[in-house]
Design a protein around this motif. Structure first.
Motif, PDB file in Angstrom:
ATOM      1  N   GLU A 171      35.641  81.711   0.595  1.00 18.15           N
ATOM      2  CA  GLU A 171      34.690  82.508  -0.181  1.00 18.15           C
ATOM      3  C   GLU A 171      35.293  83.025  -1.485  1.00 18.15           C
ATOM      4  OE1 GLU A 171      31.561  84.840   0.761  1.00 18.15           O
ATOM      5  OE2 GLU A 171      31.053  82.744   1.047  1.00 18.15           O
ATOM      6  N   TYR A 229      34.178  93.126   0.383  1.00 20.91           N
ATOM      7  CA  TYR A 229      34.371  91.685   0.213  1.00 20.91           C
ATOM      8  C   TYR A 229      35.523  91.456  -0.758  1.00 20.91           C
ATOM      9  CZ  TYR A 229      30.231  90.262   2.766  1.00 20.91           C
ATOM     10  OH  TYR A 229      29.341  90.013   3.768  1.00 20.91           O
ATOM     11  N   SER A 240      35.520  92.349  -4.571  1.00 20.70           N
ATOM     12  CA  SER A 240      34.469  93.350  -4.789  1.00 20.70           C
ATOM     13  C   SER A 240      35.047  94.752  -4.605  1.00 20.70           C
ATOM     14  CB  SER A 240      33.336  93.118  -3.785  1.00 20.70           C
ATOM     15  OG  SER A 240      32.447  94.194  -3.825  1.00 20.70           O
ATOM     16  N   ALA A 259      30.947  97.256   1.593  1.00 15.91           N
ATOM     17  CA  ALA A 259      29.769  96.631   2.209  1.00 15.91           C
ATOM     18  C   ALA A 259      29.486  97.308   3.548  1.00 15.91           C
ATOM     19  CB  ALA A 259      30.000  95.149   2.421  1.00 15.91           C
ATOM     20  N   LYS A 317      17.310  97.716   5.580  1.00 11.92           N
ATOM     21  CA  LYS A 317      16.755  96.968   4.445  1.00 11.92           C
ATOM     22  C   LYS A 317      17.780  95.960   3.905  1.00 11.92           C
ATOM     23  CE  LYS A 317      17.751 100.696   1.295  1.00 11.92           C
ATOM     24  NZ  LYS A 317      17.313 101.585   0.283  1.00 11.92           N
ATOM     25  N   SER A 323      21.934  96.091   3.453  1.00 11.94           N
ATOM     26  CA  SER A 323      22.445  97.302   4.124  1.00 11.94           C
ATOM     27  C   SER A 323      23.695  97.012   4.947  1.00 11.94           C
ATOM     28  CB  SER A 323      21.351  97.930   4.985  1.00 11.94           C
ATOM     29  OG  SER A 323      20.866  96.985   5.907  1.00 11.94           O
ATOM     30  N   GLY A 324      24.054  95.732   5.131  1.00  5.01           N
ATOM     31  CA  GLY A 324      25.330  95.432   5.793  1.00  5.01           C
ATOM     32  C   GLY A 324      25.196  94.724   7.140  1.00  5.01           C
ATOM     33  N   LYS A 325      24.000  94.302   7.512  1.00  2.00           N
ATOM     34  CA  LYS A 325      23.783  93.714   8.844  1.00  2.00           C
ATOM     35  C   LYS A 325      24.573  92.404   9.016  1.00  2.00           C
ATOM     36  CE  LYS A 325      19.311  93.450   8.114  1.00  2.00           C
ATOM     37  NZ  LYS A 325      19.180  93.934   6.730  1.00  2.00           N
ATOM     38  N   THR A 344      27.028  91.328   7.244  1.00  2.00           N
ATOM     39  CA  THR A 344      28.462  91.568   7.103  1.00  2.00           C
ATOM     40  C   THR A 344      29.066  91.968   8.451  1.00  2.00           C
ATOM     41  OG1 THR A 344      28.026  92.290   4.851  1.00  2.00           O
ATOM     42  CG2 THR A 344      30.173  92.851   5.758  1.00  2.00           C
ATOM     43  N   GLN A 389      21.042  83.320   9.085  1.00  2.00           N
ATOM     44  CA  GLN A 389      19.806  83.055   8.335  1.00  2.00           C
ATOM     45  C   GLN A 389      19.950  81.809   7.466  1.00  2.00           C
ATOM     46  OE1 GLN A 389      19.108  86.349   5.469  1.00  2.00           O
ATOM     47  NE2 GLN A 389      20.844  87.327   6.414  1.00  2.00           N
ATOM     48  N   GLU A 401      18.521  86.901  11.829  1.00  2.00           N
ATOM     49  CA  GLU A 401      17.306  86.489  11.115  1.00  2.00           C
ATOM     50  C   GLU A 401      17.095  84.978  11.086  1.00  2.00           C
ATOM     51  OE1 GLU A 401      15.568  88.382   7.634  1.00  2.00           O
ATOM     52  OE2 GLU A 401      17.521  89.336   7.449  1.00  2.00           O
ATOM     53  N   HIS A 417      14.066  91.389  10.022  1.00  2.00           N
ATOM     54  CA  HIS A 417      13.289  92.345   9.229  1.00  2.00           C
ATOM     55  C   HIS A 417      11.983  92.656   9.914  1.00  2.00           C
ATOM     56  CE1 HIS A 417      15.732  92.857   5.747  1.00  2.00           C
ATOM     57  NE2 HIS A 417      15.999  91.570   5.757  1.00  2.00           N
TER      58      HIS A 417
END
Ligand SMILES: Nc1ncnc2c1ncn2[C@@H]1O[C@H](COP(=O)(O)OP(=O)(O)OP(=O)(O)O)[C@@H](O)[C@H]1O
Length: 632
Positions: free
Chosen positions: A116, A377, A380, A384, A403, A406-408, A410, A450, A534, A565
């Motif tokens: 990454e 990250y 960064s 996060a 939302k 929000s860090g899900k 991560t 996702q 997701e 969501h």
């Protein structure tokens, strides 16, 4: 990425790279240059010796022998040259293919954190852009290394002939003072040095021009390539037609192409100006050498044939030096671009792997806990996740909501050890997860992200994520993901390959169907901890609800984490954790959280109108697949 290293260190890296990719490449290239490069020396040498023999009034038999030897050597060299040429072409082709294969293999084995990294991606882009202009590793071998080997051969012949000239003692002549002194060597070297110095000047000037040109051309190439790829990508067909973008695309493509061609023309003219001067001066120097060495022959110090050989070999040396210097500018740029491959292939494959084996348990008693975990990250400055404390109880269904951003995801990536926490630790049965063998640890997790991907294999192999397919289990997994009927209707059932672009009998499937297969894949893995991040976004709400329902009924005593969501998943979860700006802001079951005036109630109420039994029945009866999310 490693751009601060000196040119020579980088060049050493490239030699290492070539050796890794194809150990036979450089020896074959050297033999090729030797065989191709030796011909002018052979021709000049033959003519020179012929002249010497004629001057000495040699016997005809001697001249015929020389001719036969010359022809035999030429013939032998030509045959050898053809063989090595073929070898060189094979190695050259192999070099590109093997480099691509090694790079791909390394990229998939790399630590996700390194994969990454912005640095790696930037270097990758630089390498691609460089290659798009001046070719890849093979081009460097064919041009840069060609010039180096050519110069080495030319230097060998030049030294040999200089020794002969110094030995050419002039006995009785008014020019004897000029030739019977070490200064004669200095004069010859001075004649040689002038074009060589000019070559260096030309290279510097040409290299600047080339760099300027590459910068311009590459920028135009990148935009041209973008428009071209966009137009060629069948997936963009609808977009370009519906929004009448085809005219805009082809205009932009033409403009980029024209601008690129213009920049190339100007750049080439600039470079030609810089390299034409040394080439002209080489011809002057050849004239000077003829005068000098001719005078030595005239004074009786040399045979006439030696003049031809000497000037011919020294001319070859000047040309080889000029070619080498000209290639150097190109090689400096190329060696810089290619550093990406060196760095990539030298990167450690995995530095997050521990060694502890994971305990084999039939009761799935695996307890995961986050202890004050925070994460930024790489590259960064933003957190996060911040101060996450969370214990996953065995057999628990945990819904994570919150939302966007929000860090899900991560949290799931840290759990999967794709990244390591910046602060705090995650434990499995009270031991830091980093200490476990990575493959064993990851075998505990069945995850669907996702942005999942399917492989270009058959449906069965996609579900099994292997070529060893347990068909009964695959059908069970497809059942859970509600896609059995669709697969049964496919021409080759489980053996149907995914995608048409690779297989004649392949099929392309919709986004929702692909998601269902990805869910089946996670199910097939039979891991004690299942995570759905997701994976249902492309599914219609009723399918989503039913998949969750079936998945949940069959998960049994496993731990399951649902991220969505839409609120359909929270219905099956004993526990709901709400994320906001990287922190857990609520933690409890549906009933408790609905009593609190918090984000969960807000999110749930916004969708509540869809979550009733009556609504599900109504939608099913209508057979409408486009309804909004549904939960009891
Ligand atoms: N590779 C990355 N590099 C830098 N920052 C990232 C990276 N991936 C995510 N982030 C940032 O980390 C934060 C958390 O992102 P994350 O993907 O975990 O959110 P999420 O809750 O899963 O969002 P969504 O619901 O949109 O999927 C966001 O601010 C996001 O911009």
């Amino acid at each position: 990425m490693d751009q601060n290293k000196s040119f020579w260190t980088k060049l050493r890296g490239i030699v290492w790279l070539i050796h890794q990719v194809d150990a036979g490449m450089l020896p074959v290239q050297f033999c090729y240059v030797l065989l191709v490069g030796i011909l002018p020396y052979l021709n000049t040498g033959f003519l020179g010796v012929l002249l010497i023999l004629l001057q000495r009034r040699a016997r005809p038999a001697q001249i015929v022998t020389l001719l036969l030897v010359f022809l035999a050597v030429r013939l032998g060299l030509t045959v050898l040259q053809r063989v090595v040429e073929k070898l060189q072409a094979d190695h050259h082709q192999l070099l590109g293919q093997r480099l691509a294969a090694l790079t791909a293999e390394k990229l998939v084995r790399l630590d996700y954190q390194d994969f990454e990294s912005k640095d790696l991606r930037a270097a990758y882009d630089t390498a691609r852009r460089g290659a798009s202009f001046s070719g890849d590793l093979g081009a460097l071998v064919q041009t840069g290394f060609y010039q180096v080997f050519n110069l080495l051969i030319a230097a060998g012949f030049a030294i040999g002939i200089l020794v002969t000239l110094l030995r050419g003692h002039v006995a009785e002549s008014k020019f004897a003072w000029l030739f019977n002194t070490p200064w004669y060597l200095v004069v010859i070297l001075a004649v040689l040095a002038l074009p060589l110095l000019l070559s260096v000047w030309g290279m510097r000037r040409g290299s600047v021009k080339q760099r300027e040109m590459i910068q311009k051309v590459v920028a135009h190439n990148v935009s041209w390539q973008y428009y071209n790829d966009f137009a060629e990508n069948f997936k963009n067909g609808e977009l370009t037609r519906l929004y009448d973008a085809s005219g805009m695309m082809s205009r932009a493509e033409e403009q980029a192409l024209d601008a690129g061609n213009q920049a190339t023309w100007h750049g080439m003219m600039g470079m030609f100006g810089a390299t034409a001067v040394p080439s002209g001066v080489i011809q002057l120097a050849v004239g000077g050498l003829f005068v000098l060495v001719g005078l030595q022959a005239y004074a009786g110090g040399l045979a006439v044939g030696t003049v031809l050989i000497a000037v011919g070999y020294l001319q070859q040396f000047m040309l080889a030096f000029d070619g080498f210097i000209g290639g150097l500018g190109y090689a400096v740029n190329e060696v810089n671009y290619l550093q990406y491959y060196v760095t990539l292939l030298k990167m450690p494959t995995s530095h997050t792997g521990g060694t502890l084996p994971v305990e084999k348990r039939t009761d799935n008693d695996f307890a995961i806990a986050f202890h004050d975990v925070s994460f930024k990250y790489p590259d960064s400055d933003e957190w996060a996740l911040r101060h996450i404390n969370l214990t996953l109880h065995i057999g628990e269904r945990l819904a994570i909501v919150g939302k966007n951003g929000s860090g899900k995801t991560t949290l799931v990536k840290l759990l999967c050890r794709l990244f390591t926490p910046t602060e705090g630790e995650i434990t499995l049965n009270d031991i830091d997860i980093q200490k476990y063998d990575l493959a064993e640890y990851q075998s505990l997790l069945g995850v669907v992200f996702q942005d999942f991907r399917l492989f270009a294999y058959s449906i069965g192999e996609n579900v099994a994520a292997s070529t060893q397919v347990d068909e009964a289990r695959v059908w069970q997994a497809l059942d859970v993901a509600d896609i059995t009927a669709r697969v049964k209707a496919m021409p080759k059932g489980l053996a149907t390959p995914i995608t048409k672009s690779l297989f004649d009998d392949g099929i392309d499937i919709s986004g929702g169907e692909a998601q269902k297969i990805a869910i089946a894949r996670a199910w097939y893995k039979d891991a004690p901890i299942m995570i759905l991040d997701e994976p249902t976004a492309a599914l219609d709400p009723i399918s989503e609800y039913e998949i969750y329902q079936r998945f949940d009924a069959l998960v049994g005593d496993k731990t399951a984490i649902y991220i969505s969501h839409r609120m359909s998943s929270t219905r099956f979860s004993q526990r709901i954790v709400v994320f906001d700006q990287g922190r857990i802001v609520q933690d409890g079951n549906h009933e408790t959280l609905m009593k609190q005036a918090g984000r969960y109630r807000q999110l749930f109420n916004a969708q509540a109108q869809y979550y009733t039994d009556a609504k599900i029945k109504e939608e099913r009866q209508k057979g409408l697949q486009s309804a909004a999310p549904v939960v009891q």
